[in-house]
Design a protein around this motif. Structure first.
Motif, PDB file in Angstrom:
ATOM      1  N   LYS A 164       0.835  -1.203   0.000  1.00 13.40           N
ATOM      2  CA  LYS A 164       0.000   0.000   0.000  1.00 13.40           C
ATOM      3  C   LYS A 164       0.872   1.256   0.000  1.00 13.40           C
ATOM      4  N   VAL A 165       0.269   2.392  -0.310  1.00 10.05           N
ATOM      5  CA  VAL A 165       0.973   3.671  -0.325  1.00 10.05           C
ATOM      6  C   VAL A 165       0.399   4.552   0.768  1.00 10.05           C
ATOM      7  N   VAL A 166       1.233   4.939   1.707  1.00  9.94           N
ATOM      8  CA  VAL A 166       0.816   5.806   2.813  1.00  9.94           C
ATOM      9  C   VAL A 166       1.097   7.254   2.434  1.00  9.94           C
ATOM     10  N   THR A 167       0.088   8.102   2.566  1.00 10.72           N
ATOM     11  CA  THR A 167       0.257   9.532   2.302  1.00 10.72           C
ATOM     12  C   THR A 167      -0.014  10.304   3.587  1.00 10.72           C
ATOM     13  N   GLY A 186       5.229  -1.025   3.464  1.00  9.61           N
ATOM     14  CA  GLY A 186       4.491  -0.100   2.609  1.00  9.61           C
ATOM     15  C   GLY A 186       5.404   0.888   1.904  1.00  9.61           C
ATOM     16  N   ASP A 187       4.841   1.587   0.938  1.00  3.40           N
ATOM     17  CA  ASP A 187       5.502   2.725   0.316  1.00  3.40           C
ATOM     18  C   ASP A 187       4.902   3.998   0.882  1.00  3.40           C
ATOM     19  N   TRP A 188       5.534   5.143   0.572  1.00  2.00           N
ATOM     20  CA  TRP A 188       5.043   6.388   1.135  1.00  2.00           C
ATOM     21  C   TRP A 188       5.256   7.555   0.192  1.00  2.00           C
ATOM     22  N   CYS A 189       4.355   8.510   0.331  1.00  2.00           N
ATOM     23  CA  CYS A 189       4.411   9.787  -0.393  1.00  2.00           C
ATOM     24  C   CYS A 189       4.065  10.854   0.631  1.00  2.00           C
ATOM     25  N   LEU A 190       5.087  11.596   1.091  1.00  2.00           N
ATOM     26  CA  LEU A 190       4.936  12.511   2.211  1.00  2.00           C
ATOM     27  C   LEU A 190       5.244  13.939   1.779  1.00  2.00           C
ATOM     28  N   ALA A 191       4.387  14.860   2.198  1.00  2.00           N
ATOM     29  CA  ALA A 191       4.610  16.266   1.874  1.00  2.00           C
ATOM     30  C   ALA A 191       5.927  16.727   2.488  1.00  2.00           C
ATOM     31  N   ALA A 273       8.395  13.736  -0.803  1.00  2.00           N
ATOM     32  CA  ALA A 273       9.412  12.683  -0.742  1.00  2.00           C
ATOM     33  C   ALA A 273       8.700  11.351  -0.893  1.00  2.00           C
ATOM     34  N   LEU A 274       9.247  10.480  -1.758  1.00  2.00           N
ATOM     35  CA  LEU A 274       8.595   9.205  -2.059  1.00  2.00           C
ATOM     36  C   LEU A 274       9.595   8.060  -1.947  1.00  2.00           C
ATOM     37  N   SER A 275       9.048   6.880  -1.623  1.00  2.00           N
ATOM     38  CA  SER A 275       9.903   5.704  -1.431  1.00  2.00           C
ATOM     39  C   SER A 275      10.023   4.850  -2.678  1.00  2.00           C
ATOM     40  N   TRP A 276       9.340   5.230  -3.749  1.00  2.00           N
ATOM     41  CA  TRP A 276       9.408   4.467  -5.002  1.00  2.00           C
ATOM     42  C   TRP A 276       9.325   5.437  -6.167  1.00  2.00           C
ATOM     43  N   MET A 277       9.580   4.933  -7.371  1.00  2.00           N
ATOM     44  CA  MET A 277       9.616   5.788  -8.561  1.00  2.00           C
ATOM     45  C   MET A 277       8.303   5.675  -9.325  1.00  2.00           C
ATOM     46  N   PRO A 278       7.345   6.560  -9.067  1.00  2.00           N
ATOM     47  CA  PRO A 278       6.102   6.534  -9.847  1.00  2.00           C
ATOM     48  C   PRO A 278       6.264   7.358 -11.122  1.00  2.00           C
ATOM     49  N   THR A 279       5.365   7.184 -12.044  1.00  2.00           N
ATOM     50  CA  THR A 279       5.308   8.099 -13.176  1.00  2.00           C
ATOM     51  C   THR A 279       4.704   9.414 -12.704  1.00  2.00           C
ATOM     52  N   PRO A 280       4.899  10.496 -13.428  1.00  2.00           N
ATOM     53  CA  PRO A 280       4.265  11.756 -13.022  1.00  2.00           C
ATOM     54  C   PRO A 280       2.749  11.651 -12.903  1.00  2.00           C
ATOM     55  N   ASP A 281       2.121  10.848 -13.773  1.00  2.00           N
ATOM     56  CA  ASP A 281       0.665  10.663 -13.678  1.00  2.00           C
ATOM     57  C   ASP A 281       0.270  10.025 -12.351  1.00  2.00           C
ATOM     58  N   VAL A 282       1.044   9.019 -11.939  1.00  2.00           N
ATOM     59  CA  VAL A 282       0.741   8.342 -10.680  1.00  2.00           C
ATOM     60  C   VAL A 282       0.961   9.284  -9.494  1.00  2.00           C
ATOM     61  N   LEU A 283       1.998  10.118  -9.561  1.00  2.00           N
ATOM     62  CA  LEU A 283       2.212  11.097  -8.497  1.00  2.00           C
ATOM     63  C   LEU A 283       1.004  12.020  -8.368  1.00  2.00           C
ATOM     64  N   LEU A 284       0.515  12.546  -9.482  1.00  2.00           N
ATOM     65  CA  LEU A 284      -0.654  13.426  -9.432  1.00  2.00           C
ATOM     66  C   LEU A 284      -1.850  12.721  -8.816  1.00  2.00           C
ATOM     67  N   ALA A 285      -2.086  11.484  -9.248  1.00  2.00           N
ATOM     68  CA  ALA A 285      -3.235  10.740  -8.740  1.00  2.00           C
ATOM     69  C   ALA A 285      -3.093  10.464  -7.248  1.00  2.00           C
ATOM     70  N   THR A 286      -1.882  10.131  -6.805  1.00  2.00           N
ATOM     71  CA  THR A 286      -1.649   9.826  -5.396  1.00  2.00           C
ATOM     72  C   THR A 286      -1.872  11.058  -4.524  1.00  2.00           C
ATOM     73  N   VAL A 287      -1.345  12.195  -4.962  1.00  2.75           N
ATOM     74  CA  VAL A 287      -1.488  13.432  -4.188  1.00  2.75           C
ATOM     75  C   VAL A 287      -2.951  13.848  -4.092  1.00  2.75           C
ATOM     76  N   ARG A 288      -3.670  13.722  -5.178  1.00  2.00           N
ATOM     77  CA  ARG A 288      -5.082  14.097  -5.148  1.00  2.00           C
ATOM     78  C   ARG A 288      -5.905  13.121  -4.306  1.00  2.00           C
ATOM     79  N   THR A 289      -5.540  11.847  -4.363  1.00  5.73           N
ATOM     80  CA  THR A 289      -6.291  10.852  -3.607  1.00  5.73           C
ATOM     81  C   THR A 289      -6.165  11.080  -2.107  1.00  5.73           C
ATOM     82  N   HIS A 290      -5.022  11.599  -1.667  1.00  4.68           N
ATOM     83  CA  HIS A 290      -4.839  11.860  -0.239  1.00  4.68           C
ATOM     84  C   HIS A 290      -5.954  12.736   0.322  1.00  4.68           C
TER      85      HIS A 290
END
Length: 343
Positions: A164-167, A186-191, A273-290
């Protein structure tokens, strides 16, 4: 309701041995009353008395419906974590629908009415781990007197993070939170903000060396009198983990947002800061989903359950009734009958 009664049997009862009311039955009445709009112990007791004939269809009620003082005393004593865990067992089949890559958003919400005169509005909080796609609260932990970070780390330890991805916001961009997520697989995407000033400076420097043609994702939304354009890019953070003693950042992400409203344009740039290499599209989707935790959980708690106006203040009372609200929202969203879609 027998499923809930069974789950509530595992909630430790701290009362003396000569109690009159069964704890599981009391919790069922309280939960159903919150589902139907009750916001206080007095309203739970009133609802129980009004619907006593209905409750007697599946509860014994050996000493009738508890009084509001009994509801209040019980909620002041029982452990909110144990109560939340009981609901978690009831909803385990829904949590099992989580997929790899699903976003689990972490955030705290102040219980603004749960304070005495002179206390800060953020004295009492509930920190939730929220499955954005399922619109399900996976765990809730009370946080008193600014202990949001500790509560978040505890919540992370209560759920399965593998795949899973923790934001989370910048408060949680720290070594301890990252270590907890890494330990869970898990993976993470943190502001990323000024609380990690050195890491933020290096992130900005990495984006300053981008070459022309670097992969970029752009989205555009328009409606309600505004137009918003978001542009995302990701760059490698190779080698910086050791330099900053920060466990595991592989990528920095940047999202630039331009919003036009009534002829005025505002610009905002956010770093992650992220723990994995997403595409820019995935980054946008992840940030908005948070933001589902704000829009689909916190906002709904205030609008539908009037949480900010709730005045439960003593001991464990605010935390326990906050758990009831979150789990009531979860149950409502599982209801597929007509009219339930508003939740």
């Amino acid at each position: 309701m027998h499923l809930f009664l069974s789950a509530f049997e595992d909630v430790p009862d701290p009362r003396a041995g000569n109690t009159r009311h069964n704890l599981g039955e009391l919790l069922v009445i309280a939960f159903v009353s919150v589902l139907c709009g009750a916001t206080s112990c007095a309203e739970m007791a009133a609802f129980g008395r009004a619907k006593e004939s209905v409750f007697r269809g599946f509860l014994k009620l050996g000493h009738a419906v508890p009084s509001h003082d009994t509801f209040s005393a019980v909620f002041r004593m029982i452990d909110p974590k144990a109560l939340d865990a009981a609901f978690g067992r009831v909803l385990a089949d829904v949590a099992a629908l989580l997929r790899d890559g699903d976003v689990i958003a972490i955030d705290g919400k102040a219980l603004r009415g749960a304070r005495d005169a002179g206390e800060s509005a953020r004295t009492r909080m509930m920190v939730s781990a929220y499955a954005a796609r399922l619109r399900l609260t996976l765990a809730s932990v009370p946080a008193d007197r600014g202990a949001e970070l500790e509560a978040a780390i505890e919540a992370l330890g209560l759920i399965a993070l593998k795949g899973k991805v923790v934001t989370a916001d910048a408060l949680h961009c720290n070594c301890r939170t990252v270590a907890a997520i890494n330990t869970g697989g898990g993976d993470w995407c943190l502001a990323l903000k000024a609380n990690q000033d050195s890491l933020l400076s290096d992130a900005r420097a990495c984006f300053g060396t981008l070459k022309e043609g670097h992969p970029t994702a752009v989205t555009e939304d328009a409606g309600h009198g505004r137009r918003e354009i978001r542009k995302a890019v990701v760059v490698s953070a190779k080698g910086l983990a050791e330099h900053h003693e920060f466990p595991g950042p592989k990528v920095f992400g940047r999202v630039e947002a331009s919003r036009e409203t009534a002829g005025a344009t505002t610009l905002e740039t956010r770093y992650f800061a992220l723990s994995w290499m997403p595409t820019p599209d995935v980054l946008l989707a992840t940030v908005r989903t948070h933001w589902a935790i704000e829009n689909a959980l916190h906002w709904q708690l205030d609008v539908s359950f009037r949480e900010d106006a709730a005045r439960n203040r003593k001991d464990n009372g605010p935390g326990n009734i906050a758990v009831l609200r979150r789990r009531a929202l979860d149950v409502m969203r599982r209801d597929a009958s007509n009219g339930s879609g508003r939740w």
